[in-house]
Design an enzyme around this catalytic site. Structure first.
Site, PDB file in Angstrom:
ATOM      1  N   HIS A 288       0.817  -1.202   0.000  1.00 39.63           N
ATOM      2  CA  HIS A 288       0.000   0.000   0.000  1.00 39.63           C
ATOM      3  C   HIS A 288       0.852   1.254   0.000  1.00 39.63           C
ATOM      4  O   HIS A 288       2.056   1.205   0.210  1.00 39.63           O
ATOM      5  CB  HIS A 288      -1.026   0.011   1.130  1.00 39.63           C
ATOM      6  CG  HIS A 288      -0.486  -0.316   2.483  1.00 39.63           C
ATOM      7  ND1 HIS A 288       0.074   0.618   3.306  1.00 39.63           N
ATOM      8  CD2 HIS A 288      -0.441  -1.493   3.146  1.00 39.63           C
ATOM      9  CE1 HIS A 288       0.436   0.035   4.431  1.00 39.63           C
ATOM     10  NE2 HIS A 288       0.146  -1.234   4.355  1.00 39.63           N
ATOM     11  N   GLU A 337       5.759  11.720  14.353  1.00 36.93           N
ATOM     12  CA  GLU A 337       4.340  11.497  14.056  1.00 36.93           C
ATOM     13  C   GLU A 337       3.512  11.682  15.329  1.00 36.93           C
ATOM     14  O   GLU A 337       3.575  10.856  16.240  1.00 36.93           O
ATOM     15  CB  GLU A 337       4.131  10.075  13.523  1.00 36.93           C
ATOM     16  CG  GLU A 337       4.934   9.755  12.284  1.00 36.93           C
ATOM     17  CD  GLU A 337       4.683   8.327  11.815  1.00 36.93           C
ATOM     18  OE1 GLU A 337       3.703   7.709  12.271  1.00 36.93           O
ATOM     19  OE2 GLU A 337       5.488   7.817  11.022  1.00 36.93           O
ATOM     20  N   HIS A 367       7.245   1.622  15.444  1.00 35.69           N
ATOM     21  CA  HIS A 367       5.832   1.507  15.805  1.00 35.69           C
ATOM     22  C   HIS A 367       5.082   0.837  14.661  1.00 35.69           C
ATOM     23  O   HIS A 367       5.635   0.565  13.602  1.00 35.69           O
ATOM     24  CB  HIS A 367       5.237   2.874  16.149  1.00 35.69           C
ATOM     25  CG  HIS A 367       5.337   3.888  15.061  1.00 35.69           C
ATOM     26  ND1 HIS A 367       6.517   4.528  14.734  1.00 35.69           N
ATOM     27  CD2 HIS A 367       4.412   4.391  14.202  1.00 35.69           C
ATOM     28  CE1 HIS A 367       6.315   5.363  13.749  1.00 35.69           C
ATOM     29  NE2 HIS A 367       5.046   5.293  13.385  1.00 35.69           N
TER      30      HIS A 367
HETATM   31 FE   FE2 Z   1       3.773   5.891  11.796  1.00 39.36          FE
END
Ligand code: FE2
Length: 433
Positions: A288, A337, A367
């Site tokens: 993706h 982020e 993460h």
């Molecule tokens: Fe991320």
């Protein structure tokens, strides 16, 4: 609903006059020495005078009194705004905050500003700050402006009734408002309200380039709206003006409302956008795309394609891919982020990350999906799937390393110290045979 008009692009020139005062906007070179209705002319600059034409931002106000008619500023000591990024030692851990509490006492939008993290310095016009606002009373006869940068406001709970020098906007959850440097505004509420603010120093938000996507898609210019001129002529003993200047708040008084602009023209305006209008692109043959396909607005650094901050959303959409693991991939990023949740459940972590809460995954801190999400997505049937229904998560992504404030780490008492455990169940599946 207050009247709004469509921006149709960020480079356009707009004009607006309060319909109660027709012809209040002077016309061209035939303007009289005195403005119509005895108004004062005042310019608000959003760029250097000599910035290239494509980046030049300014607006002319025609107002009852010029803004300069106020008494001296003094420090305003309420709220938890800071740009002291050395309050706490750096911490590379994944961080997750439970939903931030609504206020117990009566506080307005300005008093309820709390800086969570940030980087840089508004004095050098470089960097950003991320705030959470929590409030339960209206600002009333109190206005605010930010000398340091632009506010991108993301309401999570409660409708914001925003009065600006340009007119009024109502902005609720799943909408955003951008109020740029120097623009005076006040926010009234009719219930406990909470949301997130991305503040950028020195640059303005723009729509991202679309590259091979072509001319259409993501946030389309035609869906952004700006207020229509609407003045008030109010004389009072004590109208408070609060300024955010070099990371601190200051207050002064004046004896009239600052929202006395009868007409204006220019290309430097506040605006709102409904996130439901975002045109999602997320159907691919395998694997993706990066989350950059979900960028609503971007504030670019001087390094090409690298953002001081991007505002990215994860809206409801069809997830159609072939033979691939569909949730977000595990990753380590050269960017910071910060994520928030407006409503619903985020697809990669159902539970734990809640509306009104937040996460921060710092530069190169690993993460990704929690073990439950990984397990389920590894086994599910690979058919087209509607995901994120009833949900709106968002991300403020920045090229800067973000420092978390004392309020974020301690004072708010919302940091989830067990966050790391959501990945502890990721067991070894390796089978060399
Ligand atoms: Fe991320």
């Amino acid at each position: 609903m207050n009247e709004l008009k469509y921006l149709n692009g960020f480079d356009s020139e707009f004009q607006s006059e309060d319909p109660r005062r027709p012809n209040s906007l002077p016309k061209g070179q035939n303007s009289p020495q005195k403005c119509p209705y005895g108004l004062y002319a005042e310019q608000l600059s959003g760029s250097a005078f000599t910035a290239p034409r494509t980046e030049n931002k300014r607006t002319w106000f025609y107002r009852i009194r010029p803004s300069v008619g106020h008494f001296p500023f003094k420090k305003f000591l309420k709220g938890n705004v800071t740009h002291d990024w050395n309050e706490q030692d750096p911490d590379p851990n994944q961080m997750r905050w439970n939903p931030f509490d609504f206020p117990k006492d009566q506080i307005d939008f300005v008093e309820g500003l709390n800086t969570v993290c940030g980087a840089g310095d508004p004095k050098m016009k470089s960097g950003l700050a991320i705030h959470v606002y929590i409030c339960n009373v209206s600002m009333g006869n109190r206005a605010f402006y930010n000398s340091d940068g632009d506010f991108l406001i993301v309401p999570q709970s409660g409708v914001l009734f925003i009065t600006t020098e340009f007119g009024k906007m109502e902005v609720g959850p799943n909408e955003i408002a951008v109020i740029q440097q120097g623009m005076r505004f006040k926010i009234d509420v009719n219930e406990p309200s909470r949301g997130y603010i991305l503040e950028v120093f020195g640059q303005h938000f723009i729509l991202p380039d679309l590259g091979p996507i072509g001319a259409n898609g993501l946030a389309n210019p035609r869906d952004f709206q700006t207020p229509v001129a609407l003045y008030e002529d109010i004389d009072v003993d004590n109208y408070e003006i609060i300024a955010k200047y070099q990371g601190k708040l200051f207050i002064c008084h004046q004896n009239h409302s600052p929202f006395d602009v009868v007409a204006w023209h220019g290309n430097y305006v506040p605006y709102k956008y409904n996130l439901e209008n975002f045109m999602v692109i997320n159907s691919v043959s395998f694997d993706h795309c990066d989350p950059s396909i979900f960028t609503v607005l971007s504030c670019q650094s001087e390094k090409k394609g690298t953002a001081i901050a991007d505002f990215v959303i994860f809206p409801p959409r069809w997830s159609v891919q072939e033979h691939t693991f569909r949730p977000p991939y595990y990753h380590r990023n050269c960017m910071s982020e910060f994520m928030g949740l407006i409503l619903g459940q985020y697809e990669a972590k159902k539970g734990g990350f809640l509306p009104g809460g937040a996460t921060l995954h710092s530069i190169m801190t690993p993460h990704g999906p929690d073990f439950k999400c990984f397990s389920e997505a590894s086994e599910e049937a690979l058919k087209p799937t509607r995901i994120a229904e009833g949900t709106q998560a968002f991300m403020f992504e920045s090229c800067y390393g973000l420092a978390v404030t004392k309020w974020g780490l301690k004072t708010c008492e919302k940091l989830d110290l067990d966050y790391y455990k959501c990945w502890q169940g990721l067991k070894k599946n390796f089978n060399p045979i």
